[in-house]
Write a protein that holds these residues in place. Structure first.
Motif, short mmCIF file in Angstrom:
data_model
loop_
_atom_site.label_atom_id
_atom_site.label_comp_id
_atom_site.label_asym_id
_atom_site.label_seq_id
_atom_site.Cartn_x
_atom_site.Cartn_y
_atom_site.Cartn_z
N VAL A 96 39.08 25.13 50.58
CA VAL A 96 40.47 24.79 50.25
C VAL A 96 41.40 24.96 51.45
CG1 VAL A 96 42.44 25.30 48.75
CG2 VAL A 96 40.12 25.44 47.83
N GLY A 97 41.31 26.11 52.11
CA GLY A 97 42.27 26.41 53.16
C GLY A 97 42.33 25.38 54.26
N PHE A 136 44.79 37.29 44.01
CA PHE A 136 44.44 36.80 45.34
C PHE A 136 43.32 35.76 45.29
CE2 PHE A 136 45.94 41.12 47.04
CZ PHE A 136 47.22 40.63 47.25
N THR A 137 42.51 35.79 44.24
CA THR A 137 41.44 34.80 44.12
C THR A 137 41.79 33.68 43.15
OG1 THR A 137 40.36 36.19 42.43
CG2 THR A 137 39.64 36.48 44.71
N GLY A 138 42.99 33.71 42.57
CA GLY A 138 43.42 32.65 41.68
C GLY A 138 42.62 32.57 40.39
N ASP A 139 42.12 33.70 39.92
CA ASP A 139 41.28 33.71 38.72
C ASP A 139 42.15 33.94 37.48
OD1 ASP A 139 39.42 34.14 36.70
OD2 ASP A 139 38.06 35.29 37.98
N ALA A 140 42.63 32.86 36.90
CA ALA A 140 43.55 32.96 35.76
C ALA A 140 42.90 33.62 34.55
CB ALA A 140 44.06 31.57 35.39
N GLU A 179 41.36 28.15 44.01
CA GLU A 179 40.31 28.97 44.59
C GLU A 179 40.80 29.81 45.76
OE1 GLU A 179 36.91 26.64 45.61
OE2 GLU A 179 36.68 25.80 43.60
N PHE A 180 41.92 29.45 46.36
CA PHE A 180 42.37 30.29 47.49
C PHE A 180 43.58 31.13 47.12
CE2 PHE A 180 45.41 27.63 50.43
CZ PHE A 180 46.11 27.15 49.35
N GLY A 181 43.74 31.38 45.83
CA GLY A 181 44.69 32.39 45.38
C GLY A 181 46.08 31.87 45.11
N GLY A 182 46.98 32.82 44.86
CA GLY A 182 48.34 32.49 44.51
C GLY A 182 48.49 32.14 43.05
N SER A 183 49.70 31.76 42.69
CA SER A 183 50.01 31.38 41.31
C SER A 183 50.17 29.87 41.20
CB SER A 183 51.32 32.05 40.88
OG SER A 183 52.41 31.53 41.65
N PRO A 200 27.93 35.50 54.42
CA PRO A 200 27.63 35.74 53.01
C PRO A 200 28.49 36.87 52.44
CG PRO A 200 25.61 35.56 54.30
CD PRO A 200 26.75 35.63 55.28
N GLY A 201 29.06 36.60 51.27
CA GLY A 201 29.83 37.61 50.57
C GLY A 201 31.26 37.76 51.03
N VAL A 202 31.69 37.01 52.03
CA VAL A 202 33.07 37.09 52.50
C VAL A 202 33.89 36.03 51.76
CG1 VAL A 202 34.64 36.92 54.47
CG2 VAL A 202 32.38 37.96 54.75
N THR A 203 34.70 36.47 50.83
CA THR A 203 35.43 35.55 49.95
C THR A 203 36.33 34.62 50.74
OG1 THR A 203 35.40 37.27 48.24
CG2 THR A 203 36.91 35.43 47.92
N ASN A 204 37.00 35.13 51.75
CA ASN A 204 37.93 34.30 52.51
C ASN A 204 37.21 33.18 53.25
OD1 ASN A 204 40.68 33.79 53.60
ND2 ASN A 204 39.66 34.22 55.54
#
Length: 462
Positions: free
Chosen positions: A346-347, A128-132, A378-382, A335-339
């Motif tokens: 990005v969104g 969900f965070t796109g962290d490969a 940075e906003f997730g997905g593959s 603060p701390g809200v990833t979305n």
């Protein structure tokens, strides 16, 4: 584990098994565990993760109410250290902090590398965070605590294969993914990892054959059916078979019941839209499914696909209304809200670009997307999912006459995937734009040969 009778533990164990297999029965087994032992800490933790990781606002809200009620009923100081660690991870996830949750789950896995729930939940957070890097290393760092004869060793390999693919290790991801499927032919995440690998390498003919040969293993009975069909359609699109794509869309994707299924439908229709294939009735139905899910900001990746649906259906005003709401959302520090960060960085630029594309303002699309093209992860997905953004940028550059940008983008794509018909068709469009008819003809011929050969030209080595 504390707070659970023998029956609750059996249901919990079955729930973890179903979770790793992406089967709907996970919900029933999780509920049965809590019916047996309502204050079973790990049962409540599992139920919370299930509600939070669907990216559905209502699921998350319901899960939060139930988990907070559980916390009020128990003495949290009596929990075992690992149970407390999971409770802490759930709490920060309820607060919208995906990144800290991922770190806490990594800490659990470092101390308890055989905690399948910590690994599976963390793997989804990384997606969900796109962290490969973490998609690869979270699982890779636990593998040496597992053994070939462990019941879920193959499912760990399936997760690891997907992480390897997202991190660009395609040869290794194929090897590991095929081994995962060998250990469990119905491991849909392992199948999914292999399919992603073939997608990234442009091996669409091989991908179609792989999915055709295993259709009984992946096409029914899991949360991943629709998404797997989406991958099938990507291969069919590359081969130029739009008729088959639309037939599959109508049979499988058109009746999406979750955000994940709706975004697959939107991503597929958007690829057709970029190539001038308008599907007004399909867009209309899809656009009507999004508003109940978009009332409040929750996951920017979903926002993008809702905006695609509105634009595809000609409901520009509705797309702009969603964007205005998200602009108000990011205007207030969280603060701390990833979305929040996802939406801001990005969104929103992506959503604005999609609306600009719908209005025919292709120059604006380039100005919005080109600066962020290397950080859309940075906003997730593959990579495969986010390619919709990259294709939008390329198509806008071609239509806006931004030949310098288009040349770079086409060159990048062909250099990575020289066996992609789509990439060569874009090379042809670029050649047409600069008046090089001969180069355009050569590129189109190559695209036709690749489409006919499933990603290979007849007579070529390999």
């Amino acid at each position: 584990m504390t707070g659970a009778g023998a029956a609750a533990v059996r249901h919990y164990d079955r729930a973890i098994d179903e979770l790793l297999r992406f089967r709907a029965e996970v919900d029933a087994e999780s509920g049965a565990a809590l019916a047996e032992s309502p204050d079973f800490p790990m049962g409540n933790v599992l139920a919370a993760y299930l509600g939070l990781l669907t990216t559905e606002v209502e699921d998350a809200r319901t899960a939060r109410v139930r988990f907070e009620a559980f916390l009020r009923r128990i003495d949290a100081t009596s929990l075992l250290p690992r149970e407390r660690a999971h409770v802490a991870a759930v709490r920060v996830l309820f607060g919208g902090d995906y990144l800290t949750c991922g770190e806490l789950l990594a800490g659990i896995a470092a101390e308890h590398p055989r905690d399948a729930l910590a690994l599976a939940a963390g793997h989804q957070i990384d997606f969900f965070t796109g962290d490969a890097r973490m998609l690869r290393d979270r699982i890779g760092g636990a593998l040496n605590a597992w053994h070939e004869d462990d019941r879920h060793f193959g499912h760990l390999l399936g997760m690891y294969a997907f992480g390897l693919e997202e991190a660009g290790h395609y040869d290794r991801s194929e090897e590991v993914g095929l081994r995962a499927v060998e250990l469990d032919p119905r491991d849909v995440w392992g199948i999914h990892a292999v399919v992603h690998t073939y997608e990234m390498q442009g091996r669409f003919g091989e991908g179609l054959r792989y999915l055709d040969a295993r259709m009984g293993d992946w096409s029914t009975g899991t949360f991943f059916n629709v998404h797997s069909w989406w991958h099938y359609c990507l291969y069919a699109l590359e081969s130029g078979d739009e008729r088959r794509v639309l037939a599959i869309y109508d049979a499988v994707l058109a009746d999406g019941q979750s955000c994940m299924e709706l975004l697959d439908a939107a991503a597929l229709l958007w690829r057709l839209h970029l190539e001038g294939s308008e599907q007004p009735e399909r867009w209309r139905v899809l656009a009507e499914a999004w508003p109940p899910r978009m009332g409040e900001p929750f996951y920017a990746f979903n926002d993008m696909h809702a905006v695609m649906s509105y634009v595809g259906a000609g409901r520009i005003t509705e797309a702009e209304r969603l964007i205005t709401g998200r602009e108000a959302y990011v205007a207030r520090p969280r603060p701390g809200v990833t979305n929040h960060a996802m939406t801001l960085r990005v969104g929103l630029p992506v959503c604005r670009a999609i609306v600009a594309f719908g209005r025919g303002d292709y120059e604006a699309v380039v100005e919005l997307l080109h600066p962020i093209r290397h950080r859309v992860g940075e906003f997730g997905g593959s990579h495969a999912q986010r390619d919709a953004v990259q294709r939008t940028l390329l198509e806008a550059a071609l239509r806006a006459g931004r030949r310098d940008v288009a040349r770079v983008l086409v060159s990048e794509r062909i250099s990575v995937r020289p066996c992609s018909p789509y990439n060569w068709l874009k090379q042809a469009s670029l050649a047409d734009a600069i008046g090089d008819g001969a180069a355009a003809a050569v590129a189109r011929t190559r695209a036709r040969e690749l489409a006919a050969g499933g990603g290979r030209i007849a007579g070529s080595p390999g």
